[in-house]
Design an enzyme around this catalytic site. Structure first.
Site, PDB file in Angstrom:
ATOM      1  CG  HIS A  79       4.397  -1.837   5.510  1.00  0.00           C
ATOM      2  ND1 HIS A  79       4.411  -0.461   5.661  1.00  0.00           N
ATOM      3  CD2 HIS A  79       3.087  -2.183   5.411  1.00  0.00           C
ATOM      4  CE1 HIS A  79       3.169  -0.010   5.667  1.00  0.00           C
ATOM      5  NE2 HIS A  79       2.343  -1.037   5.504  1.00  0.00           N
TER       6      HIS A  79
ATOM      7  CG  ASN B 229      -1.886  -1.140   1.243  1.00  0.00           C
ATOM      8  OD1 ASN B 229      -2.351  -1.566   0.194  1.00  0.00           O
ATOM      9  ND2 ASN B 229      -2.209  -1.657   2.417  1.00  0.00           N
TER      10      ASN B 229
END
Ligand code: AMP
Length: 112
Positions: A98, A85
């Site tokens: 991440h 994301n």
């Protein structure tokens, strides 16, 4: 800098760590969206995928290899999904790069 994932990397905030490498750590998401939901996080503070420039050549590949290794560790032979994301429209809530590794159930498309 007060970054949650930097604090997990440094051990100041506890996490369910399952694997680590020289440049990354992997821990289970606190709010799992699938039977396997692991986050692959670089030790270095990188804000998002958009900050992965020439100076960090190789880091992206290491994170992807870590994601595949974690999927193998969790026995996701039937497949899995890797998500980064990115930014507000991407739904990024923690501004430290991440990868999510999601598996253990069939994934739908398109994502929400
Ligand atoms: P994103 O929304 O893509 O930035 O993902 C951030 C993820 O971090 C979410 O899935 C959260 O559930 C997860 N998360 C937030 N705090 C923690 C924590 N302390 N330990 C593990 N995962 C966390």
């Amino acid at each position: 800098m007060d970054c949650l994932f930097c604090r997990i990397v440094s051990g100041k905030v506890p996490a369910d760590l399952i694997a680590e490498g020289d440049r990354w750590i992997a821990f289970r998401d606190i709010n799992p969206q699938a039977p396997t939901h692991v986050l692959i996080v670089p030790r270095e503070h990188v804000e998002s995928l958009s900050s992965l420039d020439e100076s960090r050549a190789g880091l992206g590949g290491e994170l992807l290899r870590a994601a595949a290794a974690v999927a193998r560790m969790d026995g996701l032979e039937d497949g899995y999904r890797v998500v980064a994301n990115t930014g507000a429209d991407g739904g990024q809530s923690v501004p430290h790069l991440h990868l999510h590794v999601l598996g253990g159930r069939p994934m739908r498309w398109p994502p929400g």
